[in-house]
Design an enzyme around this catalytic site. Structure first.
Site, PDB file in Angstrom:
ATOM      1  CB  CYS A  79      -0.991  -0.044   1.159  1.00  0.00           C
ATOM      2  SG  CYS A  79      -2.395   1.063   0.909  1.00  0.00           S
ATOM      3  CG  HIS A 101      -3.419  -3.620   3.041  1.00  0.00           C
ATOM      4  ND1 HIS A 101      -2.469  -3.258   3.965  1.00  0.00           N
ATOM      5  CD2 HIS A 101      -3.890  -2.465   2.514  1.00  0.00           C
ATOM      6  CE1 HIS A 101      -2.371  -1.939   4.015  1.00  0.00           C
ATOM      7  NE2 HIS A 101      -3.231  -1.433   3.138  1.00  0.00           N
ATOM      8  CD  GLU A 153      -1.185  -6.321   5.187  1.00  0.00           C
ATOM      9  OE1 GLU A 153      -0.897  -6.538   4.003  1.00  0.00           O
ATOM     10  OE2 GLU A 153      -1.684  -5.242   5.596  1.00  0.00           O
TER      11      GLU A 153
END
Ligand code: MN
Length: 222
Positions: free
Chosen positions: A106, A202, A204
């Protein structure tokens, strides 16, 4: 096992400044078999960290990169912290020089672009019919990304989350675009030669996805 340095974000609290890091990042690294190390944003000389880590993660944050960091006047960027930008850009160049794998997520992806001389759209809200700012649904699949000619990930079409209001405008000199959304927004960039990759989404927070696992396995094993 590889030691993966993850840069924390500077944040204000009622008791003073904090370094903060969403636990998604170290959890994703650990799950991929790496050792997560959190780096504070205290602006120590990046050279001091040389040799202490095997890969670097530049993280997301509410704080936009200050337009002055890419030579443009402020329009819609918010919560800027030029000091943090400068330190992260220095960390990036340190890791790049050491040919250490770098993953930018990001804001971290945007930082890679700025470090390579690129620019950002300061706000994309009026640029697309696609919703790219879905903070309340940060672990959901919001829009598609087509990955093409990636040196690191398997090409194909994937659904990803989207928690950004800025995007890459002019691409940095040594970078290539390897993933875009249907509205043309740049969602994945890579260095043309070095092990450097940036995702506008994102991964993660989507750790059960094969795409996320492929990315973090690359980070912890290359
Ligand atoms: Mn998006």
């Amino acid at each position: 096992m590889k030691r993966i340095a993850i840069v924390a974000a500077r944040a204000q609290s009622e008791h003073g400044e904090l370094d903060k890091l969403a636990r998604f990042y170290p959890q994703a690294v650990a799950r991929a078999g790496g050792i997560p190390l959190v780096l504070p944003s205290c602006h120590a000389d990046p050279q001091h960290y040389a040799g202490l880590y095997d890969a670097l993660v530049l993280t997301g944050c509410e704080a936009d990169i200050a337009p002055q960091s890419y030579g443009e006047p402020l329009s819609n960027a918010r919560y800027c912290d030029p000091e943090r930008d400068a330190w992260e850009i220095a960390m990036y160049h340190q890791a790049k020089q050491a040919a250490v794998p770098i993953l930018g997520i990001c804001r971290g992806m945007q930082l890679i672009n700025v470090a390579e001389g690129g620019t950002l759209h300061q706000d994309i809200a009026d640029m697309s019919d696609l919703e790219h700012w879905e903070f309340a649904r940060h672990t959901e699949h919001i829009h598609q990304v087509v990955i093409e000619s990636s040196r690191i990930l398997t090409d194909g079409e994937y659904a990803v989350n989207s928690i950004h209001h800025q995007a890459v405008e002019r691409l940095g000199a040594e970078l290539v675009v390897t993933g875009t959304a249907a509205d043309g927004m740049i969602e994945l960039i890579e260095h043309h030669q070095l092990p450097i990759i940036g995702t506008q989404w994102h991964p993660e927070r989507l750790i059960d996805d094969t795409l996320s696992q492929e990315l973090f396995r690359w980070l912890t094993r290359s």
